[in-house]
Design a protein around this motif. Structure first.
Motif, mmCIF file in Angstrom:
data_model
loop_
_atom_site.group_PDB
_atom_site.id
_atom_site.type_symbol
_atom_site.label_atom_id
_atom_site.label_comp_id
_atom_site.label_asym_id
_atom_site.label_seq_id
_atom_site.Cartn_x
_atom_site.Cartn_y
_atom_site.Cartn_z
ATOM 1 N N GLN A 65 0.816 10.927 -2.116
ATOM 2 C CA GLN A 65 1.990 10.210 -1.636
ATOM 3 C C GLN A 65 2.549 9.330 -2.750
ATOM 4 O O GLN A 65 1.799 8.742 -3.529
ATOM 5 N N ASP A 66 3.865 9.250 -2.793
ATOM 6 C CA ASP A 66 4.516 8.438 -3.821
ATOM 7 C C ASP A 66 4.987 7.088 -3.298
ATOM 8 O O ASP A 66 5.606 6.318 -4.031
ATOM 9 N N ASN A 67 4.707 6.807 -2.025
ATOM 10 C CA ASN A 67 5.223 5.576 -1.423
ATOM 11 C C ASN A 67 4.153 4.500 -1.276
ATOM 12 O O ASN A 67 4.313 3.558 -0.501
ATOM 13 N N ALA A 68 3.058 4.639 -2.000
ATOM 14 C CA ALA A 68 1.972 3.662 -1.889
ATOM 15 C C ALA A 68 2.341 2.369 -2.607
ATOM 16 O O ALA A 68 3.043 2.378 -3.618
ATOM 17 N N HIS A 69 1.851 1.273 -2.064
ATOM 18 C CA HIS A 69 2.117 -0.030 -2.665
ATOM 19 C C HIS A 69 0.798 -0.762 -2.888
ATOM 20 O O HIS A 69 -0.136 -0.655 -2.104
ATOM 21 N N GLN B 242 -6.615 4.539 -4.522
ATOM 22 C CA GLN B 242 -7.304 3.939 -5.662
ATOM 23 C C GLN B 242 -6.269 3.552 -6.719
ATOM 24 O O GLN B 242 -5.187 4.138 -6.796
ATOM 25 N N ILE B 243 -6.638 2.591 -7.534
ATOM 26 C CA ILE B 243 -5.853 2.255 -8.712
ATOM 27 C C ILE B 243 -6.697 2.699 -9.896
ATOM 28 O O ILE B 243 -7.790 2.182 -10.129
ATOM 29 N N SER B 244 -6.196 3.692 -10.606
ATOM 30 C CA SER B 244 -6.976 4.378 -11.633
ATOM 31 C C SER B 244 -6.512 3.978 -13.031
ATOM 32 O O SER B 244 -5.317 4.016 -13.329
ATOM 33 N N ILE C 151 -10.268 0.935 -9.261
ATOM 34 C CA ILE C 151 -10.117 -0.085 -8.228
ATOM 35 C C ILE C 151 -9.888 0.610 -6.892
ATOM 36 O O ILE C 151 -8.916 1.354 -6.729
ATOM 37 N N ALA C 152 -10.782 0.391 -5.956
ATOM 38 C CA ALA C 152 -10.662 0.988 -4.626
ATOM 39 C C ALA C 152 -9.961 -0.008 -3.711
ATOM 40 O O ALA C 152 -10.469 -1.102 -3.468
ATOM 41 N N ASP C 153 -8.800 0.392 -3.210
ATOM 42 C CA ASP C 153 -8.036 -0.495 -2.331
ATOM 43 C C ASP C 153 -8.338 -0.148 -0.877
ATOM 44 O O ASP C 153 -9.387 -0.488 -0.366
ATOM 45 N N THR C 154 -7.464 0.564 -0.203
ATOM 46 C CA THR C 154 -7.682 0.914 1.201
ATOM 47 C C THR C 154 -8.147 2.357 1.310
ATOM 48 O O THR C 154 -7.496 3.265 0.793
#
Length: 234
Positions: free
Chosen positions: A48-52, A105-107, A115-118
């Motif tokens: 998905q491209d709509n992640a924040h 994740q923020i990679s 970084i594992a978010d939700t």
């Protein structure tokens, strides 16, 4: 009593995982076969491209680690990689329905940080549907999905894993009892990191967990002081 039993179980599991990590040997029987990013689509996941994600909540921690503290869209190296399990799939002749699970994740392989978010796994998301699902695709554990979301140059550098704002009863019980590393490693959020290192040695090399720290990364609108975990990997 239940709290003590849960803590004891976490300690035992943590010790077992530490023994696997400290064995300093590769074991082919434990290696994951899920090492290609294409497996995500094959198992019904769609990016998905709509992640924040507002990186402000951990900016201080990132600066303390001397790693980049900006997202890609702000000129940094931290990329949001968000997948939803939103398609039915057929893997090895077996049909698996979508579960609406999601992994965010923020990679940043350049800095060696994940970084594992939700994250909601298929086994958890499937139970919450109006018609509960109990059949999950082989690619359903955080350790495998997050590894594929992190893929970058080989050999793959990984120095830190951060798990943000953990909303998990088992983790609360363990942290209320103690912040001992072995117990934390035995919780779902700790064991996921350990299994990633154990099952993906082919790409990560033989790694070990050096230490873990509990900290707080408050997000805007939080109603509770959710704990976060920072794992140092050597």
């Amino acid at each position: 009593m239940a709290r003590d039993q849960g803590y004891g179980t976490a300690v035992v599991k943590g010790i077992q995982l530490l023994q696997l990590l400290l064995s300093n040997t590769t074991n082919a029987t434990r290696h994951s076969a899920l090492t290609d990013e294409k497996e995500l689509a094959r198992h019904g996941y769609e990016r998905q491209d709509n992640a924040h994600f507002k990186i402000d909540c951990i900016r201080e921690a990132l600066r303390g680690l001397d790693v980049d503290d900006k997202l890609v869209n702000n000129g940094g190296k931290n990329e949001i990689v968000y997948y939803i399990h939103n398609r039915d799939s057929v893997v090895n002749g077996v049909e698996y329905p979508m579960t609406t699970a999601y992994f965010n994740q923020i990679s940043n392989p350049a800095s060696g940080i994940l970084i594992a978010d939700t994250n909601i796994t298929p086994s958890h998301a499937g139970r919450l549907l109006d018609n509960p699902i109990e059949t999950y695709p082989p690619l359903s554990h955080w350790s495998d999905v997050a590894f594929l979301q992190y893929l970058g140059p080989r050999p793959l550098p990984l120095r830190f894993v951060v798990r943000i704002s953990i909303q998990n009863v088992e983790m609360y019980r363990v942290l209320h009892k103690s912040e001992e590393g072995r117990a934390i490693l035995g919780t779902p959020h700790g064991s996921g990191v350990a299994w990633m290192l154990i099952q993906h040695q082919k790409h990560l090399g033989v790694r070990r967990l050096e230490k873990v720290m509990v900290f707080y990364a408050p997000k805007e609108g939080d109603l509770w002081r959710w704990p976060s975990l920072l794992f140092w990997i050597a």
